[in-house]
Design an enzyme around this catalytic site. Structure first.
Site, short mmCIF file in Angstrom:
data_model
loop_
_atom_site.label_atom_id
_atom_site.label_comp_id
_atom_site.label_asym_id
_atom_site.label_seq_id
_atom_site.Cartn_x
_atom_site.Cartn_y
_atom_site.Cartn_z
N HIS A 73 0.91 -1.67 -3.30
CA HIS A 73 -0.19 -2.40 -3.93
C HIS A 73 -1.43 -2.41 -3.03
O HIS A 73 -2.55 -2.27 -3.51
CB HIS A 73 0.20 -3.87 -4.18
N GLY A 109 10.08 -3.41 -11.54
CA GLY A 109 9.04 -3.88 -12.45
C GLY A 109 7.89 -4.42 -11.62
O GLY A 109 7.94 -4.38 -10.39
N CYS A 110 6.85 -4.94 -12.28
CA CYS A 110 5.68 -5.42 -11.55
C CYS A 110 4.95 -6.46 -12.37
O CYS A 110 4.78 -6.29 -13.58
CB CYS A 110 4.76 -4.24 -11.26
N GLY A 154 8.98 -13.41 -11.00
CA GLY A 154 8.30 -12.80 -9.86
C GLY A 154 9.00 -13.12 -8.55
O GLY A 154 9.49 -14.23 -8.35
N VAL A 155 9.06 -12.16 -7.65
CA VAL A 155 9.64 -12.41 -6.33
C VAL A 155 8.62 -12.22 -5.22
O VAL A 155 8.81 -12.70 -4.11
CB VAL A 155 10.88 -11.53 -6.06
N HIS A 178 7.14 -1.82 -2.32
CA HIS A 178 6.35 -2.07 -3.53
C HIS A 178 5.03 -2.78 -3.19
O HIS A 178 3.96 -2.39 -3.67
CB HIS A 178 7.19 -2.93 -4.49
N GLU A 179 5.10 -3.79 -2.33
CA GLU A 179 3.90 -4.57 -2.01
C GLU A 179 2.94 -3.78 -1.14
O GLU A 179 1.72 -3.89 -1.30
CB GLU A 179 4.29 -5.90 -1.34
ZN ZN Z 1 3.75 -5.23 -8.28
#
Ligand code: ZN
Length: 183
Positions: free
Chosen positions: A158, A111-112, A46-47, A154-155
């Site tokens: 979310h 990815g997630c 995870g980043v 990406h965040e």
């Molecule tokens: Zn994600």
């Protein structure tokens, strides 16, 4: 213990609420940030993590400073084992707003942590700028390119109830070759 919410949970589809500015330094947000850091640090690959991924529908995400040490390409990143002797800090983004994105886009692999072991190609702006508050309640603006710009997009998705698989193509299951369990 700090399991990350997986796709199918309605919280990942909710538009997260803003954190009232006067609450940013309060004990509630401090505790949420702590939980987010712990949840992220337990993940091998995870980043970054957004608050809905720990079940909190607030507009917060954080990025591990490990990001600066990683290859841009996700398939390269998957091969890189986490060096657990290194302690990384986290960049905190509260009420983040993407204020600029480049016209230039790239098709990137993504990815997630909430859509485990699925990876797909997604079009992202190659550069983006975010304005947010840090954990001390200070407003800041940060521009980024490459992986960090991809993370911003990406965040932020979310926080708006969007998962990368909504937009990605060629989504494939790539489970880790060996199961790495630390919990
Ligand atoms: Zn994600």
């Amino acid at each position: 213990m700090f399991a990350i919410v997986q796709t199918g949970d309605p919280i990942l589809r909710k538009k997260a609420k803003e954190v009232p500015e006067k609450e940013i330094k309060g004990s509630k947000i401090v505790a949420i940030l702590e939980r987010m850091k712990k949840a992220l640090d337990l993940e091998e690959d995870g980043v970054a993590i957004a608050a809905p991924q720990i079940g909190v529908s607030l507009r917060i995400f954080l990025v591990s400073e490990r990001t600066f040490d990683l290859p841009e390409d996700v398939s390269e990143r998957r091969k890189q084992k986490k060096d657990r002797s290194k302690k990384y800090g986290h960049l905190v983004f509260i009420n983040p707003v993407i204020t600029k994105t480049s016209k230039e886009k790239a098709l990137l692999e993504e990815g997630c942590l909430s859509v485990r072991y699925k990876y797909g190609k997604i079009e992202r702006a190659t550069k983006s700028t975010v304005t947010a508050f840090d954990e001390h309640g200070k407003k800041f603006t940060r521009g980024a390119s490459g992986l960090m710009a991809q993370i911003f997009q990406h965040e932020t998705d979310h926080l708006n109830g969007v998962l990368f698989t909504d937009k990605a193509t060629n989504v494939q299951d790539i489970p880790p070759k060996e199961s790495i369990k630390d919990v």
